[in-house]
Design a protein around this motif. Structure first.
Motif, PDB file in Angstrom:
ATOM      1  N   LEU A 353      53.548  61.367  -2.089  1.00 48.85           N
ATOM      2  CA  LEU A 353      52.569  60.453  -2.658  1.00 48.85           C
ATOM      3  C   LEU A 353      51.503  59.993  -1.675  1.00 48.85           C
ATOM      4  O   LEU A 353      50.769  59.038  -1.965  1.00 48.85           O
ATOM      5  CB  LEU A 353      53.295  59.235  -3.266  1.00 48.85           C
ATOM      6  CG  LEU A 353      54.241  59.568  -4.424  1.00 48.85           C
ATOM      7  CD1 LEU A 353      54.965  58.317  -4.893  1.00 48.85           C
ATOM      8  CD2 LEU A 353      53.491  60.215  -5.575  1.00 48.85           C
ATOM      9  N   GLN A 354      51.412  60.636  -0.527  1.00 41.84           N
ATOM     10  CA  GLN A 354      50.250  60.399   0.332  1.00 41.84           C
ATOM     11  C   GLN A 354      49.926  61.653   1.127  1.00 41.84           C
ATOM     12  O   GLN A 354      50.752  62.142   1.911  1.00 41.84           O
ATOM     13  CB  GLN A 354      50.430  59.247   1.321  1.00 41.84           C
ATOM     14  CG  GLN A 354      49.074  58.871   1.906  1.00 41.84           C
ATOM     15  CD  GLN A 354      49.065  57.990   3.132  1.00 41.84           C
ATOM     16  OE1 GLN A 354      48.019  57.902   3.784  1.00 41.84           O
ATOM     17  NE2 GLN A 354      50.153  57.343   3.480  1.00 41.84           N
ATOM     18  N   MET A 355      48.719  62.154   0.942  1.00 42.18           N
ATOM     19  CA  MET A 355      48.216  63.283   1.718  1.00 42.18           C
ATOM     20  C   MET A 355      46.697  63.302   1.607  1.00 42.18           C
ATOM     21  O   MET A 355      46.115  62.690   0.710  1.00 42.18           O
ATOM     22  CB  MET A 355      48.817  64.608   1.236  1.00 42.18           C
ATOM     23  CG  MET A 355      48.359  65.043  -0.134  1.00 42.18           C
ATOM     24  SD  MET A 355      49.275  66.483  -0.740  1.00 42.18           S
ATOM     25  CE  MET A 355      50.892  65.768  -1.021  1.00 42.18           C
ATOM     26  N   HIS A 356      46.065  64.027   2.527  1.00 44.84           N
ATOM     27  CA  HIS A 356      44.600  64.032   2.607  1.00 44.84           C
ATOM     28  C   HIS A 356      44.069  65.460   2.504  1.00 44.84           C
ATOM     29  O   HIS A 356      44.733  66.405   2.922  1.00 44.84           O
ATOM     30  CB  HIS A 356      44.154  63.377   3.906  1.00 44.84           C
ATOM     31  CG  HIS A 356      44.623  61.951   4.017  1.00 44.84           C
ATOM     32  ND1 HIS A 356      43.842  60.890   3.682  1.00 44.84           N
ATOM     33  CD2 HIS A 356      45.822  61.438   4.404  1.00 44.84           C
ATOM     34  CE1 HIS A 356      44.528  59.767   3.857  1.00 44.84           C
ATOM     35  NE2 HIS A 356      45.730  60.074   4.297  1.00 44.84           N
ATOM     36  N   VAL A 508      56.066  46.381  -5.985  1.00 41.95           N
ATOM     37  CA  VAL A 508      55.270  47.329  -5.213  1.00 41.95           C
ATOM     38  C   VAL A 508      56.197  48.065  -4.256  1.00 41.95           C
ATOM     39  O   VAL A 508      57.081  47.448  -3.638  1.00 41.95           O
ATOM     40  CB  VAL A 508      54.160  46.604  -4.421  1.00 41.95           C
ATOM     41  CG1 VAL A 508      53.495  47.529  -3.407  1.00 41.95           C
ATOM     42  CG2 VAL A 508      53.121  46.034  -5.386  1.00 41.95           C
ATOM     43  N   ALA A 509      56.031  49.357  -4.120  1.00 46.75           N
ATOM     44  CA  ALA A 509      56.841  50.148  -3.185  1.00 46.75           C
ATOM     45  C   ALA A 509      56.248  50.045  -1.782  1.00 46.75           C
ATOM     46  O   ALA A 509      55.060  49.770  -1.613  1.00 46.75           O
ATOM     47  CB  ALA A 509      56.893  51.606  -3.626  1.00 46.75           C
ATOM     48  N   VAL A 510      57.086  50.261  -0.790  1.00 49.17           N
ATOM     49  CA  VAL A 510      56.604  50.343   0.588  1.00 49.17           C
ATOM     50  C   VAL A 510      56.823  51.764   1.086  1.00 49.17           C
ATOM     51  O   VAL A 510      57.764  52.441   0.673  1.00 49.17           O
ATOM     52  CB  VAL A 510      57.310  49.332   1.522  1.00 49.17           C
ATOM     53  CG1 VAL A 510      56.930  47.914   1.153  1.00 49.17           C
ATOM     54  CG2 VAL A 510      58.819  49.520   1.508  1.00 49.17           C
ATOM     55  N   GLU A 511      55.947  52.188   1.955  1.00 48.01           N
ATOM     56  CA  GLU A 511      56.015  53.553   2.454  1.00 48.01           C
ATOM     57  C   GLU A 511      56.840  53.636   3.731  1.00 48.01           C
ATOM     58  O   GLU A 511      56.775  52.775   4.592  1.00 48.01           O
ATOM     59  CB  GLU A 511      54.606  54.063   2.741  1.00 48.01           C
ATOM     60  CG  GLU A 511      54.558  55.513   3.238  1.00 48.01           C
ATOM     61  CD  GLU A 511      53.140  55.950   3.555  1.00 48.01           C
ATOM     62  OE1 GLU A 511      52.579  56.700   2.734  1.00 48.01           O
ATOM     63  OE2 GLU A 511      52.597  55.521   4.588  1.00 48.01           O
ATOM     64  N   LEU A 512      57.605  54.698   3.827  1.00 43.45           N
ATOM     65  CA  LEU A 512      58.140  55.155   5.099  1.00 43.45           C
ATOM     66  C   LEU A 512      57.286  56.360   5.462  1.00 43.45           C
ATOM     67  O   LEU A 512      57.476  57.446   4.928  1.00 43.45           O
ATOM     68  CB  LEU A 512      59.616  55.536   4.977  1.00 43.45           C
ATOM     69  CG  LEU A 512      60.438  55.699   6.255  1.00 43.45           C
ATOM     70  CD1 LEU A 512      61.903  55.982   5.923  1.00 43.45           C
ATOM     71  CD2 LEU A 512      59.919  56.762   7.193  1.00 43.45           C
ATOM     72  N   ASN A 513      56.311  56.132   6.318  1.00 42.25           N
ATOM     73  CA  ASN A 513      55.371  57.181   6.681  1.00 42.25           C
ATOM     74  C   ASN A 513      56.073  58.169   7.608  1.00 42.25           C
ATOM     75  O   ASN A 513      56.520  57.804   8.696  1.00 42.25           O
ATOM     76  CB  ASN A 513      54.153  56.563   7.366  1.00 42.25           C
ATOM     77  CG  ASN A 513      53.031  57.550   7.566  1.00 42.25           C
ATOM     78  OD1 ASN A 513      53.160  58.498   8.323  1.00 42.25           O
ATOM     79  ND2 ASN A 513      51.907  57.323   6.895  1.00 42.25           N
ATOM     80  N   ALA A 514      56.167  59.421   7.179  1.00 43.57           N
ATOM     81  CA  ALA A 514      56.972  60.412   7.889  1.00 43.57           C
ATOM     82  C   ALA A 514      56.259  61.069   9.057  1.00 43.57           C
ATOM     83  O   ALA A 514      56.865  61.887   9.761  1.00 43.57           O
ATOM     84  CB  ALA A 514      57.438  61.496   6.912  1.00 43.57           C
ATOM     85  N   VAL A 536      61.203  52.652  -1.765  1.00 44.99           N
ATOM     86  CA  VAL A 536      60.600  53.225  -0.563  1.00 44.99           C
ATOM     87  C   VAL A 536      60.036  54.598  -0.907  1.00 44.99           C
ATOM     88  O   VAL A 536      60.738  55.428  -1.494  1.00 44.99           O
ATOM     89  CB  VAL A 536      61.638  53.339   0.578  1.00 44.99           C
ATOM     90  CG1 VAL A 536      61.014  54.033   1.795  1.00 44.99           C
ATOM     91  CG2 VAL A 536      62.167  51.960   0.958  1.00 44.99           C
ATOM     92  N   ALA A 537      58.782  54.823  -0.548  1.00 44.37           N
ATOM     93  CA  ALA A 537      58.153  56.140  -0.730  1.00 44.37           C
ATOM     94  C   ALA A 537      58.152  56.860   0.615  1.00 44.37           C
ATOM     95  O   ALA A 537      57.556  56.368   1.579  1.00 44.37           O
ATOM     96  CB  ALA A 537      56.724  55.985  -1.244  1.00 44.37           C
ATOM     97  N   ILE A 538      58.830  57.987   0.687  1.00 45.16           N
ATOM     98  CA  ILE A 538      58.850  58.786   1.916  1.00 45.16           C
ATOM     99  C   ILE A 538      57.702  59.784   1.824  1.00 45.16           C
ATOM    100  O   ILE A 538      57.807  60.823   1.172  1.00 45.16           O
ATOM    101  CB  ILE A 538      60.195  59.505   2.101  1.00 45.16           C
ATOM    102  CG1 ILE A 538      61.348  58.505   2.095  1.00 45.16           C
ATOM    103  CG2 ILE A 538      60.197  60.315   3.401  1.00 45.16           C
ATOM    104  CD1 ILE A 538      62.734  59.150   2.150  1.00 45.16           C
ATOM    105  N   ASP A 539      56.577  59.447   2.448  1.00 43.02           N
ATOM    106  CA  ASP A 539      55.370  60.262   2.361  1.00 43.02           C
ATOM    107  C   ASP A 539      55.037  60.877   3.711  1.00 43.02           C
ATOM    108  O   ASP A 539      55.284  60.280   4.755  1.00 43.02           O
ATOM    109  CB  ASP A 539      54.174  59.405   1.921  1.00 43.02           C
ATOM    110  CG  ASP A 539      54.374  58.787   0.550  1.00 43.02           C
ATOM    111  OD1 ASP A 539      55.053  59.411  -0.278  1.00 43.02           O
ATOM    112  OD2 ASP A 539      53.860  57.673   0.327  1.00 43.02           O
ATOM    113  N   THR A 540      54.416  62.042   3.691  1.00 42.44           N
ATOM    114  CA  THR A 540      54.079  62.707   4.954  1.00 42.44           C
ATOM    115  C   THR A 540      52.734  62.267   5.514  1.00 42.44           C
ATOM    116  O   THR A 540      52.479  62.469   6.697  1.00 42.44           O
ATOM    117  CB  THR A 540      54.040  64.233   4.787  1.00 42.44           C
ATOM    118  OG1 THR A 540      53.033  64.583   3.840  1.00 42.44           O
ATOM    119  CG2 THR A 540      55.399  64.763   4.357  1.00 42.44           C
ATOM    120  N   ASP A 541      51.849  61.703   4.673  1.00 42.68           N
ATOM    121  CA  ASP A 541      50.494  61.397   5.144  1.00 42.68           C
ATOM    122  C   ASP A 541      49.869  62.668   5.736  1.00 42.68           C
ATOM    123  O   ASP A 541      49.134  62.622   6.714  1.00 42.68           O
ATOM    124  CB  ASP A 541      50.556  60.288   6.198  1.00 42.68           C
ATOM    125  CG  ASP A 541      49.220  59.617   6.464  1.00 42.68           C
ATOM    126  OD1 ASP A 541      48.233  60.003   5.819  1.00 42.68           O
ATOM    127  OD2 ASP A 541      49.159  58.740   7.339  1.00 42.68           O
TER     128      ASP A 541
END
Length: 584
Positions: A353-356, A508-514, A536-541
């Protein structure tokens, strides 16, 4: 030379060139090449040995390709020597300090002759820095904090870098004569976000040939010691690695002992004492009644276990406990009561749920990112480029965001098998408002918010700002909540407990930025989120296709925080996620 070492050298060249005031495009070329090398899954030395054309890699042109080949083949770089004649290499360390950019580093060198962190500290103590134009008391205080952080982190290596250095060494050791089994212990095995020195444990009946093979590894800078059953070496990177060769009967006990943590080991040994047992790296022994432990030899008494870790745990009435939980944070009690969590696995992750993408500061287009996510077996993914305030990353204003939506719709039409969500990483501005109008927020499938500016605010003000940001009804996920960058930047001042309570209240969820540079939240904070019922959202960014693999580091951090699949937002099915996103 490993990929991480090559990437570090390219980044150092970029730092020195930036201090020198070189062409920005040239500087960016080295940074882009460093990022490419760091994200590669294949070892560069293997590619060079097989004669592959490195110019086929993104951001690697003919000149940089030649420099990489020179590094691999000689371990040195003539270009670095040439640059170092003009710019002292110690200045490259200075720019890594928070608050010391290339311009300040250059001025410190030109006006005070400073060329290292130690010299900067001496100049600060002598009161020579504050009088310089553009510095002052606040800058001096920030530099002092940065130096303290530099010292604190200087001897620890990021887990991802340790992986790059240790995995080829492990393969080398496994090929050693007589080696039956080998494992890494310590904080590395517990998958802590940074590691100090590294312990390798091996089973081998004839130790001498195996030791000789170990110390012949080509990435070793020097051999500190090499005895019959133990050797200690320093790798070129500065990482210390110890090898211990053990008999099979003691292997499990030693693996448990050297994996730690110390507090966990003490708790297990205490359980052993209650049963009349002595547990050490040599094994599990029944102590002769009345015999003082200090007068008992390391292997005296009746051996009742130690060949495997399971035997150690079984001796004290416990099931096997995964290394990630061995921190004495309740795992002993949970094991005794049958309450150990069924920890999240990488295969439980259903999307990211997070990438660019290339719409902001990503390196690959939307379709490539989507295809890579589908190839990983994901059911969904969200493109979350930066909002407009992050100008350095090419953030999107409303007009460009609408253009991006058109491309997302086009990709959706021609790509089956994965749901592509419209997202945006929206900045929380200083006053707590969001960097996008409500009409466009409503047009997003997932709204990720984060802080990228004014990171030196007082704790109360930063906490109020973030809580205000996540209070907007459109917000779904708070990204990298503390803003830390491992070994470079401490978290900004914020009351994480208050933010987590606010997230729970607002659903609201919080991210664990991987990202291995971040791993934000940390393991303790992740567990607290679980306790409060915060998803918790485990996102790679991820900023490239290659970056999607960092999900493994996020999952490892989540496991250290006791997370199960049910605690993780992106372990939901696509239908479950859609229902959650429609919750408000």
């Amino acid at each position: 030379m490993e990929n991480v070492e090559i990437a570090a050298t390219l980044n150092e060249i970029a730092d020195l060139l930036e201090i020198e005031g070189a062409n920005p495009f040239r500087i960016r070329a080295y940074r882009n090449a460093a990022r490419t090398v760091a994200n590669l899954t294949r070892p560069i030395p293997v590619m060079v040995a097989e004669g592959e054309d490195l110019t086929g890699l993104p951001g690697v042109g003919k000149d940089i390709s030649g420099y990489i080949e020179e590094l691999v083949e000689t371990g040195r770089l003539t270009l670095m020597d040439e640059i170092a004649e003009r710019i002292p290499r110690g200045l490259g360390e200075l720019v890594k300090l928070d608050g010391v950019g290339p311009k300040k580093a250059k001025r410190l060198h030109e006006e005070l002759g400073i060329a290292s962190v130690a010299e900067l500290e001496a100049a600060l103590d002598a009161g020579e820095v504050a009088p310089l134009k553009g510095f002052g008391a606040k800058t001096v205080e920030r530099m002092r904090r940065a130096i303290a952080e530099h010292r604190e982190h200087g001897e620890r290596v990021k887990l991802s870098d340790a992986d790059s250095l240790i995995r080829p060494l492990l393969e080398h050791v496994r090929r050693g004569p007589g080696i039956e089994e080998v494992e890494v212990a310590g904080s590395y095995r517990r998958r802590r976000e940074t590691v100090g020195d590294v312990d390798l444990l091996a089973v081998c009946e004839e130790a001498a040939p195996a030791m000789e093979h170990f110390t012949a590894f080509d990435a070793i800078a020097r051999v500190e010691s090499a005895g019959e059953t133990r050797a200690s070496v320093i790798l070129r990177s500065g990482l210390q690695v110890d090898l211990r060769i053990l008999p099979r009967r003691s292997y499990g006990a030693a693996l448990h002992y050297f994996t730690g943590s110390k507090a966990h080991n003490v708790a297990v040994r205490k359980l052993g004492v209650e049963r009349g047992l002595r547990i050490s790296e040599y094994g599990v022994f029944r102590v002769p009644e009345g015999a003082p432990e200090e007068e008992t030899g390391p292997e005296e008494g009746e051996r009742i276990g130690g060949a495997t870790e399971e035997e150690v745990f079984d001796a004290v009435g416990l099931p096997w406990i995964v290394p990630e939980l061995r921190e004495d944070r309740g795992e002993i009690e949970a094991a005794r009561e049958g309450r150990l969590p069924e920890l999240i696995e990488v295969d439980d992750i259903r999307g990211d749920l997070q990438m660019h993408s290339t719409w902001s500061d990503g390196k690959d287009p939307i379709e490539a990112m989507a295809r890579a996510c589908r190839d990983r077996g994901y059911a969904y993914m969200a493109i979350t480029d930066h909002s407009q305030r992050v100008t350095v990353a090419g953030g999107l204003d409303a007009a460009r965001l609408e253009e991006q939506w058109e491309e997302i719709d086009e990709v959706r039409e021609r790509m089956e098998g994965i749901e592509i969500l419209r997202g945006l990483e929206v900045d929380i501005l200083r006053d707590g408002s969001l960097d996008l109008d409500d009409a466009h927020l409503d047009g997003l499938d997932v709204v990720v918010v984060s802080v990228h500016s004014y990171m030196n605010l007082p704790k109360a003000e930063m906490t109020e700002r973030v809580i205000a940001g996540i209070s907007h009804p459109a917000v779904d996920v708070l990204a990298h909540p503390t803003g830390r960058i491992l070994n470079r930047r401490h978290p900004y001042e914020i009351d994480v407990e208050a933010v987590l309570h606010a997230a729970a209240e607002r659903d609201v969820a919080v991210e664990l930025n991987a990202q291995p540079d971040r791993l934000d939240l940390n393991d303790v904070q992740v567990r607290r989120a679980k306790e409060l019922g915060v998803k918790v959202a485990i996102d790679t960014d991820a900023h490239s296709v290659a970056g999607l693999r960092y999900v493994e580091y996020g999952v490892e951090q989540a496991r250290r925080g006791w997370l199960e699949a049910g605690d993780v937002l992106n372990a939901m099915s696509a239908d479950e996620l859609r229902a959650w996103l429609d919750r408000k």
